[in-house]
Design an enzyme around this catalytic site. Structure first.
Site, PDB file in Angstrom:
ATOM      1  N   ASP A  53       0.862  -1.189   0.000  1.00  0.00           N
ATOM      2  CA  ASP A  53       0.000   0.000   0.000  1.00  0.00           C
ATOM      3  C   ASP A  53       0.889   1.226   0.000  1.00  0.00           C
ATOM      4  OD1 ASP A  53      -2.497   1.409   0.095  1.00  0.00           O
ATOM      5  OD2 ASP A  53      -2.114   1.857   2.192  1.00  0.00           O
ATOM      6  N   SER A  54       0.322   2.331  -0.441  1.00  0.00           N
ATOM      7  CA  SER A  54       1.072   3.579  -0.446  1.00  0.00           C
ATOM      8  C   SER A  54       1.326   4.093   0.969  1.00  0.00           C
ATOM      9  CB  SER A  54       0.320   4.648  -1.248  1.00  0.00           C
ATOM     10  OG  SER A  54      -0.957   4.869  -0.676  1.00  0.00           O
TER      11      SER A  54
ATOM     12  N   TYR B 134      -0.956   8.313  -2.699  1.00  0.00           N
ATOM     13  CA  TYR B 134      -0.945   8.131  -4.144  1.00  0.00           C
ATOM     14  C   TYR B 134      -2.163   8.781  -4.803  1.00  0.00           C
ATOM     15  CZ  TYR B 134       2.771   4.533  -4.266  1.00  0.00           C
ATOM     16  OH  TYR B 134       3.951   3.852  -4.196  1.00  0.00           O
ATOM     17  N   GLY B 135      -3.206   9.011  -4.041  1.00  0.00           N
ATOM     18  CA  GLY B 135      -4.482   9.441  -4.603  1.00  0.00           C
ATOM     19  C   GLY B 135      -4.468  10.767  -5.318  1.00  0.00           C
TER      20      GLY B 135
ATOM     21  N   CYS C   3      -4.037  -1.234  -2.307  1.00  0.00           N
ATOM     22  CA  CYS C   3      -4.137   0.200  -2.569  1.00  0.00           C
ATOM     23  C   CYS C   3      -5.003   0.345  -3.808  1.00  0.00           C
ATOM     24  CB  CYS C   3      -2.750   0.794  -2.816  1.00  0.00           C
ATOM     25  SG  CYS C   3      -2.748   2.519  -3.363  1.00  0.00           S
ATOM     26  N   ASN C   4      -6.167   0.950  -3.652  1.00  0.00           N
ATOM     27  CA  ASN C   4      -7.082   1.070  -4.784  1.00  0.00           C
ATOM     28  C   ASN C   4      -6.525   1.950  -5.884  1.00  0.00           C
ATOM     29  OD1 ASN C   4      -9.942  -0.199  -4.127  1.00  0.00           O
ATOM     30  ND2 ASN C   4      -9.055   0.556  -2.234  1.00  0.00           N
ATOM     31  N   THR C   5      -5.783   2.985  -5.513  1.00  0.00           N
ATOM     32  CA  THR C   5      -5.202   3.856  -6.531  1.00  0.00           C
ATOM     33  C   THR C   5      -4.210   3.080  -7.385  1.00  0.00           C
ATOM     34  OG1 THR C   5      -5.481   5.801  -5.095  1.00  0.00           O
ATOM     35  CG2 THR C   5      -3.914   5.982  -6.909  1.00  0.00           C
TER      36      THR C   5
ATOM     37  N   GLU D 179      -4.090   9.245   8.023  1.00  0.00           N
ATOM     38  CA  GLU D 179      -2.648   9.020   8.187  1.00  0.00           C
ATOM     39  C   GLU D 179      -2.065   9.902   9.288  1.00  0.00           C
ATOM     40  OE1 GLU D 179      -0.108   7.270   6.269  1.00  0.00           O
ATOM     41  OE2 GLU D 179      -1.558   6.087   5.140  1.00  0.00           O
TER      42      GLU D 179
ATOM     43  N   CYS E  32     -11.233   2.617  -0.962  1.00  0.00           N
ATOM     44  CA  CYS E  32      -9.903   2.934  -0.447  1.00  0.00           C
ATOM     45  C   CYS E  32      -9.716   2.112   0.815  1.00  0.00           C
ATOM     46  CB  CYS E  32      -9.774   4.426  -0.144  1.00  0.00           C
ATOM     47  SG  CYS E  32      -8.202   4.883   0.656  1.00  0.00           S
ATOM     48  N   THR E  33      -8.536   1.517   0.973  1.00  0.00           N
ATOM     49  CA  THR E  33      -8.336   0.641   2.124  1.00  0.00           C
ATOM     50  C   THR E  33      -8.186   1.397   3.439  1.00  0.00           C
ATOM     51  OG1 THR E  33      -5.989   0.509   1.497  1.00  0.00           O
ATOM     52  CG2 THR E  33      -7.417  -1.330   0.860  1.00  0.00           C
ATOM     53  N   HIS E  34      -8.084   2.729   3.395  1.00  0.00           N
ATOM     54  CA  HIS E  34      -8.152   3.510   4.625  1.00  0.00           C
ATOM     55  C   HIS E  34      -9.588   3.597   5.153  1.00  0.00           C
ATOM     56  CE1 HIS E  34      -4.233   4.952   3.182  1.00  0.00           C
ATOM     57  NE2 HIS E  34      -4.016   5.461   4.377  1.00  0.00           N
TER      58      HIS E  34
END
Length: 270
Positions: A7-8, A39-40, A70-72, A162, A194-196
């Site tokens: 992931d980013s 990354y988004g 990471c979806n992006t 974050e 988004c994984t967040h």
């Protein structure tokens, strides 16, 4: 033997947490590109280059199978990586695949013509880069007809998470849901792309209303990975130790990750 998870930043830890609970006998190497997060807001070429570097690092760790948590990265880089050629003994899987499967009620490899599905009005909440890629809409269109997807770019949410500012993150989520509902007043389902966002899942649900089905990724990815490894056991690579790698400040990232998962996490420099 280990599976790589990339992931980013910290969002992929929601996926890691779910898959380690689902697959307690599998080791995982987590790689967070915290030095370049988020990354988004990056362009597609930048995301592609960063993603390929991260995947190569995980291959070097002996992870023959890498999950892009990471979806992006999944949206902007995965198809391009596949077209460029992935080594025959390696696999890279995108995190949004199980979401598409859940929405369309069909396996990813099902090549039959697109067909009607039950859910017709879908809200997509994702980073600006994921929304701009239109990857979700493209993959849905390959498999389903008559589905209206309204996307909302959720600027600021990842940064707030974050930074550990969940109060700001909650306020931003509610603002983005309000903006989405002005465009699509009555969504039947919502994708948290988004994984967040699983950390904010209840906030999304409350803002959307109890009648909206919210699809979050961590548990879906865990079940999908368990199924994949049952069918491809050789893809658990030669890496033999679970570890956490970061391109950022290892001490700072470790502290944030420990807060994120509410258990001690120790990152080392990638």
């Amino acid at each position: 033997m280990a599976v790589g998870i990339f992931d980013s930043g910290l969002g992929g830890l929601t996926v890691l947490d779910a898959v380690t609970k689902r697959l307690p006998d599998v080791d995982f190497v987590y790689y967070g590109d915290n030095a370049h997060a988020p990354y988004g807001v990056r362009d597609a070429d930048d995301v592609y280059n960063l993603t390929t570097t991260a995947v190569q690092r995980l291959w070097d760790e002996g992870c023959d199978l890498v999950i892009l948590a990471c979806n992006t990265a999944s949206a902007a880089a995965l198809r391009r990586m596949q077209e460029a050629g992935i080594p025959a003994d390696k696999r890279v899987l995108g995190v949004f695949v199980p979401l598409i499967e859940a929405l369309t009620e069909r396996q990813w490899g099902d090549s039959s013509p697109p067909r009607e599905v039950e859910v017709k009005h879908v809200a997509l909440f994702a980073t600006p880069a994921t929304v701009a890629s239109r990857a979700f809409q493209r993959e849905l269109a390959f498999r389903a007809i008559g589905v209206d997807v309204e996307a909302q770019a959720c600027g600021g949410v990842v940064d707030a998470i974050e930074d550990g500012d969940l109060i700001l993150a909650e306020a931003l989520v509610r603002s983005h849901v309000d903006a989405l509902k002005r465009k699509m007043p009555d969504p039947q389902a919502a994708i948290l792309g988004c994984t967040h966002y699983p950390l904010m899942e209840q906030v999304f649900q409350d803002a959307l209303g109890a009648d909206v089905s919210v699809f979050s990724q961590a548990s879906l990815v865990a079940e999908s990975l368990a199924d994949y490894l049952a069918r491809h056991p050789a893809m658990v690579g030669t890496g033999a130790v679970s570890k956490f790698l970061t391109t950022g400040d290892a001490s700072r990232v470790s502290d944030r990750a420990t807060q994120f998962l509410r258990r001690k996490i120790a990152f080392e420099a990638a």
